[in-house]
Design a protein around this motif. Structure first.
Motif: not given
Length: 202
Positions: A14-33
């Motif tokens: 859930g935390l990972v999903l929220i972070w990706v949604l904050i970025w607004g895009q699904v990228t490797w950088l967003a997933l790793v961070t």
């Protein structure tokens, strides 16, 4: 052991999903961070294990998603009409809705689903009483409140059918609530022309 791992994995993902949604895009950088941030938060802060029901109904889950998308589209059009319509007078209400579930997960998903639909947002959750307090837009009279409460309960019902526990399903069939005794309280109102009513336990 497996159950503990799975229950701890739910808030982590859930935390990972929220972070990706904050970025607004699904990228490797967003997933790793997102994974790194979720690991940090999981280590530093206490995250209670989420109790899963152990069952999932894909058909009812699909119906829930489709209905939610439909509600979002319809509500968006209604809000746009209100915003563009002349002579709009704010008429809002804060409503208490007592749920039937005792599951933190179902309660949270219900609150999130209700908040995703334009025109309503959950202000607070009384976990012990399984009660949501939501702000509803454009409530012109007290007579509209039961229908608004029923929409929330319908959302909860679809979630219970999709992933609720056997206890929640039994309570749903019996028409009972999560509280051991009936409770009532006033729904406070805000804005000019706001509606207010004594809330029941339904």
């Amino acid at each position: 052991m497996i159950a503990r791992i799975v229950s701890g994995l739910v808030p982590f993902l859930g935390l990972v999903l929220i972070w990706v949604l904050i970025w607004g895009q699904v990228t490797w950088l967003a997933l790793v961070t997102g994974v790194a941030l979720a690991l940090l938060v999981s280590r530093v802060f206490y995250l209670p294990a989420v109790r899963l029901s152990g069952r999932i109904n894909l058909w009812f889950g699909l119906l829930f998603v489709l209905r939610l998308l439909g509600d979002i589209v319809v509500a968006s059009l209604q809000i746009a009409w209100i915003a563009l319509g002349p002579g709009y007078r704010p008429s809002n209400a804060v409503i208490a809705v007592q749920l039937r579930t005792r599951s933190d997960l179902i309660m949270t998903f219900t609150a999130e689903a209700v908040s995703l639909v334009p025109g309503s947002i959950v202000l607070d959750i009384d976990r012990d009483a399984s009660t949501l307090y939501l702000h509803a837009l454009n409530v012109k009279s007290v007579e509209e409140i039961p229908a608004l409460k029923q929409k929330v309960l319908d959302t909860e019902r679809r979630l219970i059918r999709a992933a609720g526990s056997a206890d929640d399903l039994a309570r749903l069939a019996e028409g009972g609530t999560a509280a051991s005794a009936s409770a009532s309280g006033p729904a406070s109102a805000s804005g000019s022309g706001s509606a207010s009513a004594e809330e029941d336990a339904s």
